[in-house]
Write an enzyme that holds these catalytic residues in place. Structure first.
Site, PDB file in Angstrom:
ATOM      1  N   ASP A   1       0.855  -1.193   0.000  1.00  0.00           N
ATOM      2  CA  ASP A   1       0.000   0.000   0.000  1.00  0.00           C
ATOM      3  C   ASP A   1       0.894   1.248   0.000  1.00  0.00           C
ATOM      4  OD1 ASP A   1      -2.192   1.752   0.536  1.00  0.00           O
ATOM      5  OD2 ASP A   1      -1.823   1.549   2.703  1.00  0.00           O
TER       6      ASP A   1
ATOM      7  N   ASP B   1      -1.881  -0.606   6.048  1.00  0.00           N
ATOM      8  CA  ASP B   1      -2.241  -0.155   7.393  1.00  0.00           C
ATOM      9  C   ASP B   1      -3.735  -0.273   7.695  1.00  0.00           C
ATOM     10  OD1 ASP B   1      -2.287   2.045   5.391  1.00  0.00           O
ATOM     11  OD2 ASP B   1      -3.297   3.110   7.017  1.00  0.00           O
TER      12      ASP B   1
ATOM     13  N   ASP C   1      -0.286   4.874   1.021  1.00  0.00           N
ATOM     14  CA  ASP C   1      -0.530   5.839   2.101  1.00  0.00           C
ATOM     15  C   ASP C   1      -0.374   5.181   3.466  1.00  0.00           C
ATOM     16  OD1 ASP C   1      -0.992   7.975   0.358  1.00  0.00           O
ATOM     17  OD2 ASP C   1      -3.052   7.315   0.016  1.00  0.00           O
TER      18      ASP C   1
END
Ligand SMILES: [Mg+2]
Length: 195
Positions: A14, A145, A16
Site C-alpha cells: 500500500d 495499514d 498511504d
C-alpha cells in the site's frame, strides 16, 4: 511439457502510511489551511475513520484538505521505505504497489505517480496498481495499514498490517518499521526467499 514454472513470491505494498506520511501531511496541511481549527497530532487517532469524534468544523477542515489538488504530491516519504522496496527486488521478490486513489481529490491518481517517480524512482512507479478493490489483485502478501480490507473476492494475499496507532493490538502479522521487512516477509516467503 513444462510450460509453467513456479510463480515468484509477490509482495503488494500500500502507499498511504507504509510509503507516504499521509496522516502527518494531512495534519500539517490542515493546520496551515485552517489555523483556527483544532487538529490533533498525527499518530494519536485510535480509529481508522479519521473523522470520528470531530466537530463539524474540524470535519469540514480535514475533508477539505483531503480533496485539495496537490495534497498527494507534497507528502513526505516514510524513512527506510525506498530502501526496503529495492532490497526486496534484489532479494528476488516481485514487488508491486497497490493503492486506492481518492476519487474526491481531482489530482490524487496523477500526483501519486509523480510522487513515486520523485521519491522512489521509475522502477517502482512502473510497479504501481491503482484500484478501488485490492481483493482483485493477485499476490502473496499485502502490506497495508487499513485494519480490514474487503471487496468482491476473497483475497489471494495474506494481509500484513503496517503498524499505525489505529491498528495497534489487532491480531495477525505486522510490520511496524521497514527495518523489519526481511524477517516478516521471509517468514511467509520461505527460507532463502528473502534477504
Ligand atoms: Mg494506507
Amino acid at each position: 511439457m513444462e510450460t509453467f514454472t513456479q510463480q515468484p513470491f509477490t509482495v503488494l505494498v500500500d502507499i498511504d502510511a507504509p510509503l507516504a506520511m499521509w496522516e502527518e501531511g494531512l495534519v500539517e496541511f490542515t493546520r496551515r489551511e485552517f489555523p483556527n481549527v483544532f487538529t490533533a497530532d498525527a499518530g494519536t487517532r485510535t480509529s481508522w475513520d479519521l473523522t470520528q469524534g470531530l466537530t463539524d468544523e474540524e470535519r469540514h477542515a480535514v475533508l477539505t484538505v483531503m480533496e485539495m489538488p496537490g495534497f498527494y504530491r507534497d507528502l513526505q516519504p516514510v524513512p527506510g521505505a525506498r530502501e526496503a522496496l529495492y532490497e526486496m527486488l534484489e532479494a528476488g521478490l516481485e514487488v508491486f504497489l497497490c493503492s486506492t486513489p481518492s476519487l474526491g481529490n481531482p489530482t490524487c491518481a496523477s500526483d501519486k505517480f509523480a510522487w513515486l517517480d520523485e521519491h522512489f524512482g521509475r522502477e517502482i512507479t512502473k510497479r504501481t496498481i491503482l484500484t478501488q478493490d485490492k481483493t482483485l489483485v493477485t499476490g502473496d502478501l499485502l502490506i497495508d495499514d487499513k485494519p480490514e480490507i474487503t471487496g468482491a473476492h476473497t483475497p489471494a494475499w495474506t494481509h500484513i498490517l503496517y503498524g499505525q496507532a489505529y491498528n495497534i493490538g489487532l491480531p495477525g502479522p505486522r510490520i511496524d518499521d521497514w527495518s523489519e521487512w526481511s524477517a516478516v516477509v521471509g517468514e511467509h516467503a520461505g527460507v532463502g526467499a528473502a534477504a
